[in-house]
Design an enzyme around this catalytic site. Structure first.
Site, PDB file in Angstrom:
ATOM      1  N   GLU A  37     -24.074 -17.287   1.098  1.00  0.00           N
ATOM      2  CA  GLU A  37     -22.731 -16.872   1.518  1.00  0.00           C
ATOM      3  C   GLU A  37     -21.872 -16.475   0.334  1.00  0.00           C
ATOM      4  O   GLU A  37     -21.007 -15.600   0.430  1.00  0.00           O
ATOM      5  CB  GLU A  37     -22.067 -17.994   2.319  1.00  0.00           C
ATOM      6  CG  GLU A  37     -21.320 -19.052   1.553  1.00  0.00           C
ATOM      7  CD  GLU A  37     -22.196 -19.880   0.627  1.00  0.00           C
ATOM      8  OE1 GLU A  37     -21.711 -20.304  -0.430  1.00  0.00           O
ATOM      9  OE2 GLU A  37     -23.372 -20.117   0.962  1.00  0.00           O
ATOM     10  N   ASP A  38     -22.101 -17.094  -0.829  1.00  0.00           N
ATOM     11  CA  ASP A  38     -21.315 -16.785  -2.014  1.00  0.00           C
ATOM     12  C   ASP A  38     -21.511 -15.339  -2.441  1.00  0.00           C
ATOM     13  O   ASP A  38     -20.564 -14.604  -2.699  1.00  0.00           O
ATOM     14  CB  ASP A  38     -21.673 -17.745  -3.155  1.00  0.00           C
ATOM     15  CG  ASP A  38     -23.180 -17.901  -3.332  1.00  0.00           C
ATOM     16  OD1 ASP A  38     -23.954 -17.143  -2.705  1.00  0.00           O
ATOM     17  OD2 ASP A  38     -23.595 -18.794  -4.089  1.00  0.00           O
ATOM     18  N   ASN A  39     -22.770 -14.933  -2.511  1.00  0.00           N
ATOM     19  CA  ASN A  39     -23.073 -13.560  -2.912  1.00  0.00           C
ATOM     20  C   ASN A  39     -22.551 -12.559  -1.891  1.00  0.00           C
ATOM     21  O   ASN A  39     -22.048 -11.486  -2.246  1.00  0.00           O
ATOM     22  CB  ASN A  39     -24.583 -13.410  -3.094  1.00  0.00           C
ATOM     23  CG  ASN A  39     -24.960 -12.114  -3.760  1.00  0.00           C
ATOM     24  OD1 ASN A  39     -25.105 -11.083  -3.104  1.00  0.00           O
ATOM     25  ND2 ASN A  39     -25.125 -12.144  -5.066  1.00  0.00           N
TER      26      ASN A  39
END
Length: 467
Positions: free
Chosen positions: A276-278
């Site tokens: 989710e961060d990327n």
């Protein structure tokens, strides 16, 4: 017949010559990328000045909500969490996010709340299941309750210096430089991971060697060139008002206007992704046309008792995720590793010039590669590898380099990954679906036996983020 044989020989020779030209060209391109990362490490992380925001009145600086997702007693947890209580910034709150009111991490949080009664901090218990990603589910209630627009999402296994928040807000709110042709606003500030091992296990040492050398070198170079989004989510600052306008489609809002309803946008939209961060970073980049920025701080990543098997399967997991998100970059990944690129450079130069001997070229290649990696470690850490740890670090570095290709081959074939004992299938674009199979099963009987699966993750069980 003789003419046909001659033509065949000339074709083979011409092909070998062409491949050698391509090989030596790629060799120098890759070295240029590596040296760029080394240069950035030396220049950006050599000095970390104190931000003027650190001593400004609280009413004059933007407020920040710090979100720390927790699950269990991660390595170095007390010190990691305490580092957010000691930030030199006058206007922030801390929200600790836990799914279960009986979570062991809460005992540490309560001790810190008692120790720092003047810091605005609270615990948010519960989760909203918006997707398969446990970190996103864990963050949802805090995301909604946060008082401020600027959010700092920081993993529980990360420790930061007291000046990190102020310098990061500086970077997030800075106007685009006049020399910038794009004049794009900063939408996200992130920090390069710097691992430190708290246990002498081989896997921990290898993870430390990987993150602090080759990973950091490539991460810094890619971000300074800034042709594409590349973010690891251990420590990220962004605006909730920006995130509420994206949905992970990666389609520009200029051609696909923001929907009237906020449904399907914001943090909840990223619960379907493993990384989710990327994806959040990529969405801000592509959908809103915002830039990213690295501050001069590092996210100190505490690593506990990680076995070599744990290290291998952690890397396999993210290769399988990357394959579904950025296939082209994943395909060329082996050609960025020291052993393969060294062999390509040595054989190409030997074919074109007949010298130097391949063994001599490889000695020079690995010596320079190691020297650059060690200097990057020193630049990020602020000191060289301690003398009493040097040989163990060099051993771990060599193991990492030798394992790079086998891990890649293991990761590129297959789409199933395991997160905290739960199994997922990686789908297109990095989305994921749960798999109803027995816990602990992997990609085959022989690989499970070879790598000793079935062992626990020991003290190293951070909420998974980052590639």
């Amino acid at each position: 017949m003789a003419s046909s044989s001659t033509d065949s020989g000339e074709t083979t020779s011409l092909l070998a010559y062409g491949l050698s030209i391509i090989g030596i060209t790629w060799y120098f391109i890759l070295w240029s990328i590596g040296l760029l990362g080394w240069f950035v490490a030396r220049r950006r992380y050599g000095l970390r000045p104190r931000s003027p925001l650190a001593s400004a009145p609280a009413s004059s600086v933007p407020g920040v909500s710090i979100l720390r997702p927790l699950k269990g007693l991660d390595t170095n947890l007390y010190e990691n969490l305490e580092s957010t209580f000691t930030q030199e910034y006058p206007n922030y709150e801390i929200l600790f996010c836990v799914h279960d009111e009986h979570d062991q991490a809460l005992s540490v949080v309560r001790d810190l709340l008692a120790k720092y009664p003047n810091v605005q901090a609270k615990v948010v218990i519960g989760e909203d299941r918006v997707g398969v990603n446990p970190k996103v589910n864990n963050l949802m209630q805090s995301y909604r309750q946060a008082q401020h627009d600027i959010l700092w999402v920081i993993d529980s296994n990360v420790l930061v210096s007291p000046g990190t928040l102020a310098r990061s807000v500086d970077a997030l709110t800075a106007p685009p430089p006049p020399s910038s042709p794009s004049r794009k606003r900063i939408g996200l500030v992130h920090h390069v991971p710097l691992a430190f091992s708290t246990e002498p296990s081989l896997g921990s040492r290898v993870e430390e060697a990987f993150l602090n050398t080759n990973h950091a070198k490539m991460y810094l170079a890619i971000n300074i060139v800034a042709l594409e989004s590349c973010v690891v989510g251990k420590s990220n600052l962004f605006r909730r008002s920006d995130l509420d306008r994206v949905n992970g489609s990666l389609k520009s809002r200029a051609t696909h206007p923001f929907a009237d309803s906020s449904e399907g946008y914001g943090l909840a939209a990223f619960g379907r992704f493993l990384a989710e961060d990327n994806m959040i970073a990529a969405a801000l980049w592509h959908e809103l046309d915002l830039r990213h920025e690295l501050s001069c701080d590092v996210a100190r990543n505490a690593i506990g008792n990680m076995s070599l098997s744990d290290y291998v399967w952690r890397r396999v997991r993210w290769i399988r995720v990357r394959k579904r998100m950025v296939l082209a970059a994943t395909i060329i990944e082996p050609f960025t590793e020291s052993i393969l690129i060294g062999l390509i450079g040595a054989s190409s130069l030997h074919y074109l010039l007949g010298s130097p001997p391949i063994w001599f070229f490889l000695l020079l290649h690995f010596g320079l590669w190691l020297a650059v990696d060690m200097d990057i470690y020193a630049s990020l850490a602020g000191h060289p590898v301690p003398a009493n740890e040097r040989w163990s670090f060099l051993t771990a570095w060599a193991v990492r380099e030798c394992l790079a290709m086998p891990i890649y081959l293991l990761g590129i074939f297959g789409d199933e990954v395991e997160w905290r004992g739960k199994k997922y299938t990686v789908l297109e674009n990095g989305e994921a679906a749960r798999v109803g199979e027995k816990e602990g099963q992997k990609s085959g009987v022989w690989t499970s036996w070879l790598l000793g699966r079935g062992k626990g993750m020991g003290d190293y069980a951070p909420i998974p983020t980052g590639i």
